[in-house]
Design a protein around this motif. Sequence first.
Motif, PDB file in Angstrom:
ATOM      1  N   UNK A  70       5.889  38.799  16.892  1.00 44.78           N
ATOM      2  CA  UNK A  70       7.034  39.578  16.444  1.00 44.78           C
ATOM      3  C   UNK A  70       7.468  39.210  15.027  1.00 44.78           C
ATOM      4  N   UNK A  71       6.690  38.334  14.365  1.00 42.07           N
ATOM      5  CA  UNK A  71       7.157  37.795  13.086  1.00 42.07           C
ATOM      6  C   UNK A  71       5.992  37.363  12.219  1.00 42.07           C
ATOM      7  N   UNK A  72       6.122  37.624  10.914  1.00 37.58           N
ATOM      8  CA  UNK A  72       5.129  37.157   9.956  1.00 37.58           C
ATOM      9  C   UNK A  72       5.813  36.839   8.626  1.00 37.58           C
ATOM     10  N   UNK A  73       5.120  36.100   7.799  1.00 38.03           N
ATOM     11  CA  UNK A  73       5.560  35.854   6.430  1.00 38.03           C
ATOM     12  C   UNK A  73       4.486  36.422   5.508  1.00 38.03           C
ATOM     13  N   UNK A  74       4.914  37.262   4.572  1.00 37.20           N
ATOM     14  CA  UNK A  74       4.000  37.946   3.659  1.00 37.20           C
ATOM     15  C   UNK A  74       4.166  37.376   2.261  1.00 37.20           C
ATOM     16  N   UNK A  75       3.094  36.849   1.686  1.00 36.67           N
ATOM     17  CA  UNK A  75       3.115  36.285   0.339  1.00 36.67           C
ATOM     18  C   UNK A  75       2.449  37.245  -0.636  1.00 36.67           C
ATOM     19  N   UNK A  76       3.125  37.466  -1.765  1.00 37.51           N
ATOM     20  CA  UNK A  76       2.586  38.324  -2.827  1.00 37.51           C
ATOM     21  C   UNK A  76       2.850  37.655  -4.173  1.00 37.51           C
ATOM     22  N   UNK A  77       2.128  38.090  -5.185  1.00 39.23           N
ATOM     23  CA  UNK A  77       2.335  37.539  -6.521  1.00 39.23           C
ATOM     24  C   UNK A  77       2.002  38.587  -7.570  1.00 39.23           C
ATOM     25  N   UNK A  78       2.780  38.586  -8.659  1.00 39.71           N
ATOM     26  CA  UNK A  78       2.467  39.488  -9.772  1.00 39.71           C
ATOM     27  C   UNK A  78       1.724  38.762 -10.888  1.00 39.71           C
ATOM     28  N   UNK A  79       1.314  37.528 -10.624  1.00 38.82           N
ATOM     29  CA  UNK A  79       0.610  36.730 -11.614  1.00 38.82           C
ATOM     30  C   UNK A  79       1.521  35.794 -12.376  1.00 38.82           C
ATOM     31  N   UNK A  80       2.830  36.059 -12.281  1.00 36.75           N
ATOM     32  CA  UNK A  80       3.812  35.201 -12.940  1.00 36.75           C
ATOM     33  C   UNK A  80       4.719  34.542 -11.902  1.00 36.75           C
ATOM     34  N   UNK A  81       5.277  35.358 -11.014  1.00 41.10           N
ATOM     35  CA  UNK A  81       6.133  34.848  -9.956  1.00 41.10           C
ATOM     36  C   UNK A  81       5.498  35.136  -8.598  1.00 41.10           C
ATOM     37  N   UNK A  82       6.000  34.433  -7.575  1.00 37.72           N
ATOM     38  CA  UNK A  82       5.468  34.554  -6.220  1.00 37.72           C
ATOM     39  C   UNK A  82       6.614  34.889  -5.276  1.00 37.72           C
ATOM     40  N   UNK A  83       6.350  35.718  -4.286  1.00 43.84           N
ATOM     41  CA  UNK A  83       7.357  36.073  -3.293  1.00 43.84           C
ATOM     42  C   UNK A  83       6.798  35.830  -1.897  1.00 43.84           C
ATOM     43  N   UNK A  84       7.612  35.237  -1.024  1.00 48.38           N
ATOM     44  CA  UNK A  84       7.271  35.096   0.385  1.00 48.38           C
ATOM     45  C   UNK A  84       8.353  35.808   1.178  1.00 48.38           C
ATOM     46  N   UNK A  85       7.979  36.857   1.890  1.00 45.34           N
ATOM     47  CA  UNK A  85       8.956  37.696   2.562  1.00 45.34           C
ATOM     48  C   UNK A  85       8.732  37.710   4.073  1.00 45.34           C
ATOM     49  N   UNK A  86       9.793  37.457   4.864  1.00 51.13           N
ATOM     50  CA  UNK A  86       9.654  37.547   6.321  1.00 51.13           C
ATOM     51  C   UNK A  86       9.680  38.995   6.785  1.00 51.13           C
ATOM     52  N   UNK A  87       8.872  39.305   7.780  1.00 47.47           N
ATOM     53  CA  UNK A  87       8.843  40.624   8.397  1.00 47.47           C
ATOM     54  C   UNK A  87       8.878  40.423   9.905  1.00 47.47           C
ATOM     55  N   UNK A  88       9.739  41.159  10.591  1.00 50.49           N
ATOM     56  CA  UNK A  88       9.818  40.976  12.029  1.00 50.49           C
ATOM     57  C   UNK A  88      10.261  42.220  12.761  1.00 50.49           C
ATOM     58  N   UNK A  89       9.820  42.330  14.012  1.00 49.89           N
ATOM     59  CA  UNK A  89      10.186  43.448  14.869  1.00 49.89           C
ATOM     60  C   UNK A  89       9.680  43.090  16.273  1.00 49.89           C
ATOM     61  N   UNK A  90       9.644  44.054  17.154  1.00 46.36           N
ATOM     62  CA  UNK A  90       9.142  43.791  18.495  1.00 46.36           C
ATOM     63  C   UNK A  90       7.684  43.335  18.430  1.00 46.36           C
ATOM     64  N   UNK A  91       7.239  42.502  19.381  1.00 46.86           N
ATOM     65  CA  UNK A  91       5.836  42.069  19.388  1.00 46.86           C
ATOM     66  C   UNK A  91       4.885  43.248  19.265  1.00 46.86           C
ATOM     67  N   UNK A  92       3.890  43.082  18.404  1.00 46.20           N
ATOM     68  CA  UNK A  92       2.936  44.149  18.176  1.00 46.20           C
ATOM     69  C   UNK A  92       3.387  45.143  17.131  1.00 46.20           C
ATOM     70  N   UNK A  93       4.426  44.799  16.356  1.00 40.09           N
ATOM     71  CA  UNK A  93       4.905  45.740  15.340  1.00 40.09           C
ATOM     72  C   UNK A  93       3.890  45.968  14.232  1.00 40.09           C
ATOM     73  N   UNK A  94       2.950  45.031  14.068  1.00 37.75           N
ATOM     74  CA  UNK A  94       1.831  45.244  13.147  1.00 37.75           C
ATOM     75  C   UNK A  94       0.679  45.840  13.946  1.00 37.75           C
ATOM     76  N   UNK A  95       0.143  46.938  13.468  1.00 35.62           N
ATOM     77  CA  UNK A  95      -0.943  47.615  14.169  1.00 35.62           C
ATOM     78  C   UNK A  95      -2.258  47.478  13.398  1.00 35.62           C
ATOM     79  N   UNK A  96      -3.358  47.612  14.127  1.00 39.53           N
ATOM     80  CA  UNK A  96      -4.681  47.594  13.509  1.00 39.53           C
ATOM     81  C   UNK A  96      -5.247  49.005  13.501  1.00 39.53           C
ATOM     82  N   UNK A  97      -5.603  49.452  12.321  1.00 40.78           N
ATOM     83  CA  UNK A  97      -6.281  50.737  12.213  1.00 40.78           C
ATOM     84  C   UNK A  97      -7.727  50.572  12.654  1.00 40.78           C
ATOM     85  N   UNK A  98      -8.300  49.429  12.280  1.00 42.38           N
ATOM     86  CA  UNK A  98      -9.607  48.986  12.746  1.00 42.38           C
ATOM     87  C   UNK A  98      -9.637  47.485  12.542  1.00 42.38           C
TER      88      UNK A  98
END
Length: 231
Positions: A70-98
């Motif tokens: 039900x929860x993940x942390x997503x890290x991104x960067x623009x090459x200068x700064x870095x962001x770590x963002x929490x994402x959460x919802x009901x279990x299985x909120x992230x789906x697989x297309x394949x």
Amino acid sequence: MILNKSNEDYCHPSPTKEENDMDTIDRNDAYTVTSLDDLAKIYAKPLPNVATKENDHITEVGRAFIAASPFLVLATSNGISIDCSPKGDAPGFVQLLDDRTLLIPDRPGNNRIDGMKNLLVNPKVGIIFMVPGSNETYRVTGSATISTDPELLKRFEVRGKPPRVVMVVAVDEAFNHCPKAFVRANLWDATARPSGAPSHGDFAAARDGKDAAYARDYNEKYAQRLKTELY
């Protein structure tokens, strides 16, 4: 927790003697790790089954872990700064297309969209999936695009409300991570909020230069807002 400092105090605290001393430390002295050879002197080589455990796709067991998460942390960067963002919802909120494509809905937040801005510059992402009560995590790296495809938005609709966008992640690497960090932290053993842990209201009070009463009022109003603003 009483907060009565001004916002400026929190942004620009007076340095302590120890911090002043740290400013004089040579960052390139004999103790600073600067090369792979330096690291090799500190850390042993990983066991073969650990060194080669990553996959270029989501495995069946990885799919099951993501479905339970039900929860993940997503890290991104623009090459200068870095962001770590929490994402959460009901279990299985992230789906697989394949087995090489993840779909992550983005729900209403504070509209800073730091991660989204980063993706427009650099599509690379790092993701850590977590499951409450489980000391294991599942790590995924890849490249993400931001989509407003109506069909994708529809599949993530909750209470009649679609997400703002859906992040489509092309998987480069995926593997499970050992549970030692969670075991050391006793993360899931905690039964109550630690008394010294600041609340959302405490952070708001520090930002706005307000007191503990402001923090309590902020928390009470935010709890009411959450009932209508989650989606």
